[in-house]
Design a protein around this motif. Structure first.
Motif, PDB file in Angstrom:
ATOM      1  N   TYR A  14       0.843  -1.203   0.000  1.00 26.10           N
ATOM      2  CA  TYR A  14       0.000   0.000   0.000  1.00 26.10           C
ATOM      3  C   TYR A  14       0.877   1.252   0.000  1.00 26.10           C
ATOM      4  O   TYR A  14       1.992   1.251   0.526  1.00 26.10           O
ATOM      5  N   ASP A  15       0.337   2.310  -0.582  1.00 31.23           N
ATOM      6  CA  ASP A  15       1.033   3.593  -0.480  1.00 31.23           C
ATOM      7  C   ASP A  15       1.109   4.033   0.982  1.00 31.23           C
ATOM      8  O   ASP A  15       2.111   4.628   1.398  1.00 31.23           O
ATOM      9  N   LEU A  32      -5.587  10.995   1.896  1.00 28.71           N
ATOM     10  CA  LEU A  32      -4.681  10.234   1.029  1.00 28.71           C
ATOM     11  C   LEU A  32      -5.441   9.469  -0.050  1.00 28.71           C
ATOM     12  O   LEU A  32      -5.027   9.439  -1.217  1.00 28.71           O
ATOM     13  N   ARG A  37      -4.088   7.717  -3.517  1.00 29.57           N
ATOM     14  CA  ARG A  37      -3.163   6.768  -2.910  1.00 29.57           C
ATOM     15  C   ARG A  37      -3.920   5.539  -2.410  1.00 29.57           C
ATOM     16  O   ARG A  37      -5.079   5.621  -2.009  1.00 29.57           O
ATOM     17  N   SER A  38      -3.260   4.405  -2.418  1.00 29.51           N
ATOM     18  CA  SER A  38      -3.846   3.193  -1.836  1.00 29.51           C
ATOM     19  C   SER A  38      -3.613   3.228  -0.332  1.00 29.51           C
ATOM     20  O   SER A  38      -2.498   3.458   0.130  1.00 29.51           O
ATOM     21  N   LEU A 519       2.015  13.116   1.271  1.00 30.59           N
ATOM     22  CA  LEU A 519       1.844  13.498  -0.133  1.00 30.59           C
ATOM     23  C   LEU A 519       3.048  14.291  -0.629  1.00 30.59           C
ATOM     24  O   LEU A 519       3.430  14.197  -1.799  1.00 30.59           O
TER      25      LEU A 519
END
Length: 521
Positions: A14-15, A32, A37-38, A519
């Motif tokens: 995952y991110d 997020l 984003r994951s 981010l």
């Protein structure tokens, strides 16, 4: 031990993996995920929300109380708008009421509405304290307007913030000298002084003149919320906020799993692995970034690093459901007015100093200071229709100057003794005992529960029961704080809980700032 299944996860890396599904973790997840984003949220408990939840604590009674945190001030409107939250707050018509006996007469100070000047004059015999009150809070409002917007921006330097405040008198009284000096300089009346000081003591064990200025930091966060310092009632209770945040995160694509307790984080600064435990065993999940919505102590334990200095909470939290509001000895004030704001009990300036000294010496305060408010007067939606129709009301009490150390030897007996003494201080200003007004649950037990710092540590893993995770920090950059106040020694591990710089309270600010930091990577 069997390996816990990770098959329910949509991906192997995952991110961002977020440890803890309290309100700050949910804010970070929503930001997020909305940025593409994951995101995976691992929550230890069987539900999200952390300390900002609504529950039915009394068996068989249809009343959903904000069990731990209860009012909203620091949540920026920008977070509500950015995330499209279905959530609102209501203003209270009265700011506070403080009962007192003067010259053998039951009276009090009512702040808010059109009776404030009259109430000050009746209590003190002149307009002096009212004029001082207006000037003092006009100054804090100006500070609030200038400081609050910075809380969701990269940390300013101390000098940048000083220039932004642009008021040397305000800077001195809030940021440089113990707040007790400004209070004593501004006000003469002991009761008025005490009402002002309480904002520096919520969840903070300190004297008005503590040289560390921990009371100033607490005071600052209590008077800058929303740029006004107003404390508002969450419609539907605090759980309405965290339910809306969870929905916003899920709608944006974040995955949230409950019953998953993070037990270890391994990182090389670029890639990380989070180990977790479930009822089925243990497992791991990989992430590019890890955001920890837990205390600094918990973060250190997860990383296998030395723990920071211990934290200590100092409050008593009491939830009550009443069949009706009690009558007051001060007949000039309607109980519906008195309890709709903050109802201060034994919080004169001298009383607060005495209570602190007694607790610091290892004894329960003889006259425990506390404050109460009634959620259901402003927002009856937390009551079932039948209870609302019958005039039932909720009361939330928050006691001060009761540090965790007082409960270590005999926690249950000490809690019971403190609750008894606290309610006795309230009863001294009522025309009837509060016990006569308590509702009963389905087993005939009074609808009242009390939580000490040790209870909060057990229930929510707040270190020492500290509601802010650790002492609050001034909202400026120090050498070790990083750009957003959420950074750690590991580039891809961020602290997004109340223990971050500009954390504390139900604000979502650390969650927002950690998402911005992630981010930015």
């Amino acid at each position: 031990m069997r390996a816990a299944s990770s098959e329910s996860f949509s991906r192997s890396v995952y991110d961002a993996v977020i440890v803890g599904g309290g309100h700050n973790g949910l804010v970070a997840a929503a930001y997020l995920a909305r940025a593409g984003r994951s995101v995976l949220v691992l929550e230890r408990l069987g539900n999200t929300g952390g300390a900002a939840v609504s529950t039915r604590p009394f068996a068989g009674v249809d009343a959903r109380l904000s069990r731990y945190s209860y009012l909203v001030s620091l949540l920026p409107g920008s977070i509500v708008r950015d995330l499209g939250l279905s959530f609102s707050v209501r203003k209270r018509t009265v700011s506070s009421y403080t009962p007192v006996v003067r010259d053998g007469r039951a009276t009090g100070l009512l702040v808010g509405g059109d009776r404030t000047r009259e109430s000050f004059a009746a209590l003190t015999g002149s307009d002096r304290e009212f004029t001082a009150w207006e000037a003092f809070y006009d100054r804090t409002r100006q500070v609030a307007e200038r400081v609050f917007p910075t809380l969701t921006e990269p940390l300013p330097t101390r000098q940048d913030l000083r220039e932004r405040v642009a008021d040397e008198t305000a800077w001195r009284m809030l940021f440089e000298e113990p707040i007790g000096a400004a209070i004593e300089e501004s006000f003469a009346d002991d009761l008025v002084r005490g009402v002002v000081l309480t904002d520096g003591l919520i969840g903070t064990f300190a004297d008005a003149h503590d040289p560390s200025l921990v009371q100033n930091r607490c005071f600052l966060y209590h008077v800058i919320g929303g740029g006004t310092g107003d404390w508002d009632v969450p419609v539907g209770g605090m759980g309405a906020l965290t339910d809306a945040l969870a929905e916003a995160a899920r709608s944006a694509g974040a995955e949230i799993v409950t019953g998953h307790e993070a037990i270890r984080i391994e990182t090389d600064g670029t890639a990380a692995e989070v180990a977790f435990r479930t009822d089925d065993g243990e497992g791991t999940v990989a992430a590019r970034n890890v955001l920890v919505n837990a205390s600094p102590q918990a973060l250190s334990a997860l990383l296998g690093e030395p723990a920071p200095p211990p934290a200590e909470g100092a409050q008593l939290k009491v939830n009550m459901l009443l069949r009706r509001l009690p009558r007051l000895r001060d007949r000039s004030v309607d109980p519906r007015q008195a309890f709709s704001g903050t109802f201060h009990i034994s919080e004169g300036y001298g009383q607060l100093a005495a209570a602190y000294a007694q607790a610091a010496a290892g004894r329960l305060p003889e006259a425990p200071p506390s404050e109460i408010y009634c959620h259901s007067l402003t927002d009856p939606s937390i009551l079932g229709p039948e209870l609302a129709a019958q005039g039932y009301q909720t009361l939330t009490l928050f006691g001060l100057h009761t540090p965790a150390r007082l409960f270590t030897e005999a926690p249950d007996a000490t809690r019971d003794a403190l609750l008894k003494a606290t309610l006795a201080e309230l009863d001294a200003h009522l025309d009837e005992p509060i016990s006569d007004c308590l509702a009963l649950d389905e087993a005939g037990r009074p609808c009242i529960e009390a939580k000490t710092p040790l209870d909060l540590e057990h229930d929510l893993r707040l270190p020492g029961g500290h509601i802010f995770h650790r002492d609050l920090a001034f909202p400026w950059a120090e050498a070790s704080t990083g750009r957003w106040g959420v950074e750690t020694a590991h580039a891809n591990v961020l602290l997004c809980g109340a223990g971050a710089v500009r954390g504390g309270g139900v604000s979502g600010i650390p969650g927002h700032n950690a998402a911005m930091a992630a981010l930015g990577r």
